[in-house]
Design a protein around this motif. Structure first.
Motif, mmCIF file in Angstrom:
data_model
loop_
_atom_site.group_PDB
_atom_site.id
_atom_site.type_symbol
_atom_site.label_atom_id
_atom_site.label_comp_id
_atom_site.label_asym_id
_atom_site.label_seq_id
_atom_site.Cartn_x
_atom_site.Cartn_y
_atom_site.Cartn_z
ATOM 1 N N UNK A 42 19.640 -70.176 -16.109
ATOM 2 C CA UNK A 42 18.768 -70.905 -17.034
ATOM 3 C C UNK A 42 17.293 -70.609 -16.792
ATOM 4 N N UNK A 43 16.995 -69.799 -15.766
ATOM 5 C CA UNK A 43 15.621 -69.513 -15.381
ATOM 6 C C UNK A 43 15.080 -68.298 -16.123
ATOM 7 N N UNK A 44 13.769 -68.329 -16.397
ATOM 8 C CA UNK A 44 13.084 -67.188 -16.982
ATOM 9 C C UNK A 44 12.031 -66.693 -16.003
ATOM 10 N N UNK A 45 12.020 -65.387 -15.776
ATOM 11 C CA UNK A 45 11.038 -64.751 -14.899
ATOM 12 C C UNK A 45 10.181 -63.833 -15.764
ATOM 13 N N UNK A 46 8.869 -64.057 -15.769
ATOM 14 C CA UNK A 46 7.941 -63.272 -16.573
ATOM 15 C C UNK A 46 7.321 -62.170 -15.714
ATOM 16 N N UNK A 47 7.343 -60.949 -16.216
ATOM 17 C CA UNK A 47 6.808 -59.789 -15.500
ATOM 18 C C UNK A 47 5.802 -59.088 -16.415
ATOM 19 N N UNK A 48 4.613 -58.794 -15.891
ATOM 20 C CA UNK A 48 3.515 -58.215 -16.690
ATOM 21 C C UNK A 48 3.159 -59.169 -17.837
ATOM 22 N N UNK A 49 2.737 -60.362 -17.504
ATOM 23 C CA UNK A 49 2.620 -61.436 -18.498
ATOM 24 C C UNK A 49 1.647 -61.097 -19.627
ATOM 25 N N UNK A 50 2.012 -61.553 -20.813
ATOM 26 C CA UNK A 50 1.186 -61.487 -22.016
ATOM 27 C C UNK A 50 1.198 -62.892 -22.617
ATOM 28 N N UNK A 93 15.069 -70.526 -22.152
ATOM 29 C CA UNK A 93 15.308 -71.046 -20.807
ATOM 30 C C UNK A 93 14.042 -71.687 -20.275
ATOM 31 N N UNK A 94 13.973 -71.843 -18.970
ATOM 32 C CA UNK A 94 12.827 -72.481 -18.318
ATOM 33 C C UNK A 94 12.072 -71.451 -17.487
ATOM 34 N N UNK A 95 10.792 -71.286 -17.776
ATOM 35 C CA UNK A 95 9.966 -70.354 -17.004
ATOM 36 C C UNK A 95 9.765 -70.934 -15.601
ATOM 37 N N UNK A 96 10.215 -70.213 -14.593
ATOM 38 C CA UNK A 96 10.099 -70.670 -13.210
ATOM 39 C C UNK A 96 9.248 -69.753 -12.348
ATOM 40 N N UNK A 97 9.082 -68.480 -12.756
ATOM 41 C CA UNK A 97 8.408 -67.503 -11.904
ATOM 42 C C UNK A 97 7.608 -66.524 -12.752
ATOM 43 N N UNK A 98 6.461 -66.107 -12.208
ATOM 44 C CA UNK A 98 5.605 -65.094 -12.829
ATOM 45 C C UNK A 98 5.365 -64.006 -11.787
ATOM 46 N N UNK A 99 5.648 -62.752 -12.161
ATOM 47 C CA UNK A 99 5.532 -61.625 -11.228
ATOM 48 C C UNK A 99 4.439 -60.675 -11.690
ATOM 49 N N UNK A 104 4.188 -68.080 -8.368
ATOM 50 C CA UNK A 104 3.504 -66.814 -8.622
ATOM 51 C C UNK A 104 3.849 -65.831 -7.518
ATOM 52 N N UNK A 105 4.173 -64.595 -7.919
ATOM 53 C CA UNK A 105 4.581 -63.542 -6.985
ATOM 54 C C UNK A 105 3.691 -62.324 -7.198
ATOM 55 N N UNK A 142 12.825 -60.399 -0.835
ATOM 56 C CA UNK A 142 12.204 -61.654 -1.273
ATOM 57 C C UNK A 142 11.794 -61.512 -2.732
ATOM 58 N N UNK A 143 12.800 -61.560 -3.594
ATOM 59 C CA UNK A 143 12.610 -61.437 -5.033
ATOM 60 C C UNK A 143 13.229 -62.650 -5.726
ATOM 61 N N UNK A 144 12.586 -63.176 -6.770
ATOM 62 C CA UNK A 144 13.131 -64.351 -7.457
ATOM 63 C C UNK A 144 14.143 -64.029 -8.551
#
Length: 241
Positions: free
Chosen positions: A54-62, A76-82, A103-104, A124-126
């Protein structure tokens, strides 16, 4: 989040729709506006969204518009930003604040202490079923994530690009300059990143050893099925490796 609070962050720029490019992997392209070498630039950049349960991980955010944020919340639910690339990060703080997300960043990246960033590493990756490649010879911190899905999906930032042609997010002046700089080359290593990072061949020898079929980059179109062959040819051309 009220409007006064959102105004603390860079505004949303023009962007397209969120597209599911692989199962539970989403891609959206939008505009970037910046000043480089005392010149105004406008070009496109991409965000990749990985759904893990159910988690969303954002990479290279816009940053997305309010309607698109509503669409994001349906996924889903945004839990992490990479943050994979040192030259990106404009919209990271907006998402960390909006979703109270973790934040990663890659080792060696500067981040505002208030964001309480964690360092990325291969162990150590989400994201489940993922691994991290780190450039070791680069002057700038930069990483690539491999998802163990669909035969291997690479998620890159600036090091790997796949701009085939200018799109609607380019201004005319940027298009002309970037055509002359060789940006519009399939399965490319980013020209500005190459100049700033000065990577050595050893990193690309290691990257070629990773099995993958597809690539989703911070700039350009998704590259499906033939990514490993296409990038291997580029590495050979640029680094004789």
């Amino acid at each position: 989040m009220d409007k006064a609070h959102t105004s603390l962050f860079p505004p949303a720029l023009a962007h397209g729709a969120i597209e599911e490019v692989f199962k539970d992997v989403f891609f959206v392209s939008g505009a970037m506006e910046t000043v480089l070498m005392d010149l105004d630039w406008q070009f496109s950049r991409n965000m990749t969204i990985v759904r893990d349960g159910d988690r969303l991980i954002l990479i290279n955010s816009v940053r997305l518009s309010d309607p698109a944020l509503n669409a994001l919340d349906q996924l889903g639910t945004v839990t992490d930003v990479i943050r994979l690339g040192a030259l990106h990060g404009r919209d990271d703080e907006f998402y960390v604040d909006r979703y109270n997300a973790q934040y990663w960043v890659m080792p060696g990246m500067d981040a505002d202490p208030s964001l309480k960033a964690k360092g990325l590493s291969d162990d150590n990756l989400p994201i489940s079923g993922a691994s991290l490649f780190q450039f070791e010879t680069s002057n700038l911190p930069e990483g690539v994530i491999r998802l163990d899905r669909e035969g291997g999906i690479l998620i890159a930032c600036d090091a790997l690009q796949n701009w085939l042609q200018p799109d609607e997010h380019f201004c005319d002046a940027s298009r002309e300059r970037m055509e002359g700089m060789g940006f519009f080359t399939p399965a490319n290593v980013g020209p500005v990143w190459m100049q700033a990072a000065e990577p050595e061949a050893a990193d690309f020898v290691r990257l070629k050893q990773i099995p993958f079929k597809h690539a989703l980059c911070g700039h350009g179109e998704p590259l499906r099925d033939s990514a490993h062959e296409a990038y291997s040819a580029t590495f050979n051309r640029l680094f004789n490796c």
